[in-house]
Design an enzyme around this catalytic site. Structure first.
Site, mmCIF file in Angstrom:
data_model
loop_
_atom_site.group_PDB
_atom_site.id
_atom_site.type_symbol
_atom_site.label_atom_id
_atom_site.label_comp_id
_atom_site.label_asym_id
_atom_site.label_seq_id
_atom_site.Cartn_x
_atom_site.Cartn_y
_atom_site.Cartn_z
ATOM 1 N N CYS A 60 14.499 29.831 22.161
ATOM 2 C CA CYS A 60 15.533 29.189 21.346
ATOM 3 C C CYS A 60 15.120 29.389 19.892
ATOM 4 O O CYS A 60 14.114 30.025 19.614
ATOM 5 C CB CYS A 60 15.750 27.723 21.723
ATOM 6 S SG CYS A 60 14.373 26.615 21.420
ATOM 7 N N CYS A 110 19.899 31.451 20.387
ATOM 8 C CA CYS A 110 19.293 32.199 19.277
ATOM 9 C C CYS A 110 20.121 33.425 18.901
ATOM 10 O O CYS A 110 19.800 34.121 17.950
ATOM 11 C CB CYS A 110 17.840 32.565 19.554
ATOM 12 S SG CYS A 110 17.546 33.610 20.971
ATOM 13 N N CYS A 135 17.358 37.273 18.884
ATOM 14 C CA CYS A 135 16.499 37.583 20.022
ATOM 15 C C CYS A 135 16.508 39.091 20.265
ATOM 16 O O CYS A 135 17.571 39.685 20.403
ATOM 17 C CB CYS A 135 16.997 36.877 21.284
ATOM 18 S SG CYS A 135 16.844 35.095 21.192
#
Length: 136
Positions: A12, A86, A90
């Site tokens: 996250c 995210c 990511c």
């Protein structure tokens, strides 16, 4: 999968709430059948206190945990990468299995609002474990 033990990485943004809850719950239930890590694309300086409290209510002590930065190595080592809000921060690697869990961010919420998020993560973690490493 090294030694046929799958590795799951929860990601996250701040690694201060959702990913920490998911990692600790999966670690508890997997009992060594799955390797578990968590990280954040922009790690916070500490865990969300309401998350720490909500997890202590279910017998998991997160007081010693610190947010960790997402690295290429962490992502490359994982068999399954589970992202939680995210977005594009990511990294995506070919050959990895990615799941995006849309979950409310516990940041700034009181523990009363964190509990339902914890319980939803718990439900998803149990389903994931049943798929990755069935008991028996």
């Amino acid at each position: 999968m090294e030694g046929d033990v799958p590795e799951v990485l929860f990601v996250c943004v701040h690694n201060a709430g959702r990913s920490q809850m998911a990692a600790s719950l999966l670690s508890r239930y997997a009992d060594g059948r799955v390797r578990v890590r968590s990280a954040g694309s922009e790690p916070a300086d500490r865990l969300n206190p309401a998350v720490v409290q909500a997890m202590s209510e279910v017998g998991i002590d997160l007081t010693g945990e610190v947010p960790k930065a997402l690295t290429d190595e962490l992502a490359k080592d994982a068999d399954v990468v589970i992202t939680m809000g995210c977005g594009d921060t990511c990294p995506v690697y070919p050959g990895k299995r990615y799941l995006d869990w849309t979950l409310e961010d516990p940041a700034g919420k009181p523990v009363e609002e964190v509990r339902p998020i914890r319980d939803e993560i718990d439900r998803r973690v149990r389903a994931l474990l049943a798929e990755l490493a069935p008991a028996g």
